[in-house]
Design a protein around this motif. Structure first.
Motif, mmCIF file in Angstrom:
data_model
loop_
_atom_site.group_PDB
_atom_site.id
_atom_site.type_symbol
_atom_site.label_atom_id
_atom_site.label_comp_id
_atom_site.label_asym_id
_atom_site.label_seq_id
_atom_site.Cartn_x
_atom_site.Cartn_y
_atom_site.Cartn_z
ATOM 1 N N PRO A 129 0.842 -1.202 0.000
ATOM 2 C CA PRO A 129 0.000 0.000 0.000
ATOM 3 C C PRO A 129 0.874 1.248 0.000
ATOM 4 C CG PRO A 129 0.029 -1.025 2.177
ATOM 5 C CD PRO A 129 0.748 -1.960 1.265
ATOM 6 N N LEU A 130 0.467 2.240 -0.757
ATOM 7 C CA LEU A 130 1.220 3.493 -0.851
ATOM 8 C C LEU A 130 0.344 4.653 -0.406
ATOM 9 C CD1 LEU A 130 2.903 2.930 -4.345
ATOM 10 C CD2 LEU A 130 3.913 2.544 -2.082
ATOM 11 N N ILE A 131 0.990 5.720 -0.004
ATOM 12 C CA ILE A 131 0.274 6.937 0.392
ATOM 13 C C ILE A 131 0.446 7.973 -0.711
ATOM 14 C CG2 ILE A 131 0.190 8.859 2.034
ATOM 15 C CD1 ILE A 131 1.164 6.912 4.182
ATOM 16 N N LEU A 132 -0.674 8.530 -1.162
ATOM 17 C CA LEU A 132 -0.648 9.571 -2.183
ATOM 18 C C LEU A 132 -0.489 10.932 -1.524
ATOM 19 C CD1 LEU A 132 -0.996 10.171 -5.250
ATOM 20 C CD2 LEU A 132 -3.426 10.536 -4.776
ATOM 21 N N GLN A 135 0.612 18.428 -3.932
ATOM 22 C CA GLN A 135 0.874 19.830 -3.638
ATOM 23 C C GLN A 135 -0.118 20.670 -4.414
ATOM 24 O OE1 GLN A 135 4.964 21.313 -3.249
ATOM 25 N NE2 GLN A 135 4.400 23.024 -4.579
ATOM 26 N N THR A 136 -0.795 21.560 -3.723
ATOM 27 C CA THR A 136 -1.761 22.417 -4.389
ATOM 28 C C THR A 136 -1.031 23.526 -5.147
ATOM 29 O OG1 THR A 136 -2.018 24.032 -2.601
ATOM 30 C CG2 THR A 136 -3.334 22.008 -2.459
ATOM 31 N N THR A 137 -1.763 24.213 -5.989
ATOM 32 C CA THR A 137 -1.160 25.323 -6.739
ATOM 33 C C THR A 137 -0.774 26.475 -5.817
ATOM 34 O OG1 THR A 137 -3.391 26.169 -7.191
ATOM 35 C CG2 THR A 137 -2.369 24.774 -8.884
ATOM 36 N N LYS A 138 -1.283 26.449 -4.578
ATOM 37 C CA LYS A 138 -0.914 27.479 -3.590
ATOM 38 C C LYS A 138 0.247 27.032 -2.713
ATOM 39 C CE LYS A 138 -5.555 29.496 -3.343
ATOM 40 N NZ LYS A 138 -6.724 29.791 -2.474
ATOM 41 N N GLY A 139 0.775 25.812 -2.982
ATOM 42 C CA GLY A 139 1.934 25.335 -2.236
ATOM 43 C C GLY A 139 1.620 24.511 -1.009
ATOM 44 N N GLU A 140 0.347 24.249 -0.734
ATOM 45 C CA GLU A 140 -0.020 23.448 0.425
ATOM 46 C C GLU A 140 0.134 21.966 0.117
ATOM 47 O OE1 GLU A 140 -3.960 22.444 3.206
ATOM 48 O OE2 GLU A 140 -4.037 24.067 1.716
ATOM 49 N N GLU A 141 0.603 21.194 1.092
ATOM 50 C CA GLU A 141 0.772 19.754 0.900
ATOM 51 C C GLU A 141 -0.400 19.004 1.520
ATOM 52 O OE1 GLU A 141 3.851 16.495 2.585
ATOM 53 O OE2 GLU A 141 4.790 18.033 1.309
ATOM 54 N N LEU A 142 -0.974 18.074 0.750
ATOM 55 C CA LEU A 142 -2.086 17.252 1.216
ATOM 56 C C LEU A 142 -1.640 15.797 1.249
ATOM 57 C CD1 LEU A 142 -4.910 18.807 -1.003
ATOM 58 C CD2 LEU A 142 -4.407 19.370 1.387
ATOM 59 N N THR A 143 -2.155 15.031 2.215
ATOM 60 C CA THR A 143 -1.752 13.633 2.362
ATOM 61 C C THR A 143 -2.966 12.715 2.359
ATOM 62 O OG1 THR A 143 0.212 14.237 3.659
ATOM 63 C CG2 THR A 143 -0.577 11.969 3.854
ATOM 64 N N GLY A 144 -2.942 11.707 1.483
ATOM 65 C CA GLY A 144 -3.996 10.704 1.416
ATOM 66 C C GLY A 144 -5.003 10.994 0.326
ATOM 67 N N GLU A 145 -5.352 9.953 -0.428
ATOM 68 C CA GLU A 145 -6.274 10.128 -1.554
ATOM 69 C C GLU A 145 -7.611 10.715 -1.111
ATOM 70 O OE1 GLU A 145 -8.978 7.341 -4.338
ATOM 71 O OE2 GLU A 145 -6.864 6.749 -4.284
ATOM 72 N N VAL A 158 1.328 15.374 -7.937
ATOM 73 C CA VAL A 158 1.175 14.339 -6.917
ATOM 74 C C VAL A 158 2.379 13.406 -6.947
ATOM 75 C CG1 VAL A 158 -1.347 14.392 -6.983
ATOM 76 C CG2 VAL A 158 -0.123 12.785 -8.449
ATOM 77 N N TRP A 159 2.573 12.689 -5.844
ATOM 78 C CA TRP A 159 3.618 11.678 -5.766
ATOM 79 C C TRP A 159 3.206 10.646 -4.724
ATOM 80 C CZ3 TRP A 159 3.680 16.363 -3.517
ATOM 81 C CH2 TRP A 159 4.071 16.490 -2.174
ATOM 82 N N VAL A 160 3.920 9.530 -4.643
ATOM 83 C CA VAL A 160 3.585 8.487 -3.671
ATOM 84 C C VAL A 160 4.763 8.243 -2.741
ATOM 85 C CG1 VAL A 160 1.819 7.293 -5.020
ATOM 86 C CG2 VAL A 160 4.222 6.695 -5.365
ATOM 87 N N VAL A 161 4.433 7.845 -1.510
ATOM 88 C CA VAL A 161 5.451 7.498 -0.512
ATOM 89 C C VAL A 161 5.041 6.178 0.128
ATOM 90 C CG1 VAL A 161 6.073 9.905 -0.056
ATOM 91 C CG2 VAL A 161 4.279 8.801 1.315
ATOM 92 N N PRO A 162 5.981 5.502 0.815
ATOM 93 C CA PRO A 162 5.630 4.242 1.477
ATOM 94 C C PRO A 162 4.579 4.449 2.567
ATOM 95 C CG PRO A 162 8.014 4.473 1.287
ATOM 96 C CD PRO A 162 7.421 5.799 0.914
ATOM 97 N N ASN A 163 3.922 3.362 2.930
ATOM 98 C CA ASN A 163 2.929 3.395 3.997
ATOM 99 C C ASN A 163 3.579 3.799 5.317
ATOM 100 O OD1 ASN A 163 0.184 3.136 4.445
ATOM 101 N ND2 ASN A 163 0.341 1.035 5.187
ATOM 102 N N ASP A 164 2.787 4.326 6.247
ATOM 103 C CA ASP A 164 3.317 4.837 7.512
ATOM 104 C C ASP A 164 4.034 3.779 8.332
ATOM 105 O OD1 ASP A 164 2.420 7.407 7.086
ATOM 106 O OD2 ASP A 164 0.467 7.040 8.004
#
Length: 326
Positions: A129-132, A135-145, A158-164
């Motif tokens: 499982p991966l975490i999506l 980054q918004t156009t305003k520079g804010e980072e969001l985590t999770g689909e 968007v990018w993916v990182v390993p599960n927590d």
């Protein structure tokens, strides 16, 4: 030998095209995202530490020739007042159980594919499982689909990182080798239809998948969405959707874009019921051609349930015609 078609995506859009395609003389493979963290899939990935099973379940059913009563059971979702099993689909539980029994998600899917008599292959884009992240156009980072979708914000990338629960901070994400092999040996790659940032791109950005998509000799086709997604792709044209895909692939690989030319009646869509959609996608043939792709503008529209969807039969017919052009 049947032509090899690989479809990339997730969500509810992909099965619409898969269902009619499996009835044709093609060798069909679906590659689906493993970043879903909402609903039953999200609960199971957290409690059992498996890849989210929902998209896999839906594709298996779309490819199946099993008795409808079995498919109805596989898709059955427990009622919300069934406290312990609330929201879970029976098929999701079976995928979780078989993954635990076999110790390998690919083996679990293969067993279910045999039980359901599917015509094709279903591969998760990765075996973990991966975490999506976005980054918004305003520079804010969001985590999770789920959080990204709920935010309704304009996204830059968007990018993916390993599960927590991955302890090793140097853990490298690896693409499912079966998915890579399918891409490299395909005659046609099809992206979508589906949410650009949360269904299609979470596959594309997985290391190993992007490189395979850059290297494959297959004809590559993007199926443009009929409607934009609230916040994420508001006012996007079909060319702007393609530009975002190209940017994440770091190469203009798409040869053809299927885009709907039929107008959606203003008073038909129930925007309250379909809360994620915004407006009809605008056509920009010149913009698509500047990105190196050919436009196939057709009537792909199916109006049903107060919503605008792709007509799977018409899209499948167009894809097969494109294969015949080679």
């Amino acid at each position: 030998m049947p032509a090899k078609i690989v479809m990339i995506g997730g969500g509810s859009g992909l099965p619409v095209i898969v269902k009619p395609l499996v009835k044709k003389d093609v060798d069909l493979t679906a590659i689906v995202t493993v970043a879903d963290d909402g609903g039953s899939s999200g609960l199971l990935r957290n409690y059992v530490n498996i890849i989210p099973p929902g998209d896999i379940r839906n594709i298996l059913v779309a490819m199946s020739s099993a008795d409808q009563s079995l498919l109805d059971l596989f898709q059955y979702r427990f009622k919300t007042n069934d406290d312990f099993l609330a929201k879970h689909a029976v098929g999701n539980l079976l995928i979780a159980a078989l993954t635990e029994m076999t110790g390998d998600v690919s083996e679990a899917i293969a067993k279910l594919a045999d039980y359901l008599k599917i015509n094709g292959q279903v591969y998760p884009v990765a075996k973990e499982p991966l975490i999506l992240k976005a980054q918004t156009t305003k520079g804010e980072e969001l985590t999770g689909e789920a959080a990204i979708t709920a935010a309704h914000q304009a996204l830059d990338h968007v990018w993916v990182v390993p599960n927590d629960d991955v302890v090793d901070q140097d853990h490298a994400i690896e693409a499912n080798p079966e998915a890579v092999d399918a891409i490299l040996s395909a005659d046609m790659i099809v992206y979508g239809p589906g949410s650009l940032f949360t269904s299609i791109l979470p596959n594309v950005v997985v290391p190993g998948i992007k490189e395979a998509l850059q290297a494959t000799p297959a004809k590559q086709v993007y199926i443009s969405n009929i409607m934009t997604q609230k916040g994420e792709t508001d006012a996007y044209s079909d060319a702007e959707h393609l530009a975002v895909l190209d940017r994440h692939l770091e190469k203009n690989v798409v040869d053809a874009v299927l885009t709907n030319q039929t107008e959606v009646p203003e008073d038909f869509v129930d925007y309250q019921r379909w809360g994620e959609i915004s407006t009809q996608v605008k056509q920009d043939e010149e913009g698509i051609e500047k990105l190196g792709a050919k436009v196939y503008s057709r009537d792909f529209l199916l109006l049903r349930d107060a919503g605008a969807f792709h007509d799977g039969e018409k899209v499948a017919k167009e894809l097969l015609a494109l294969l015949g052009d080679d």
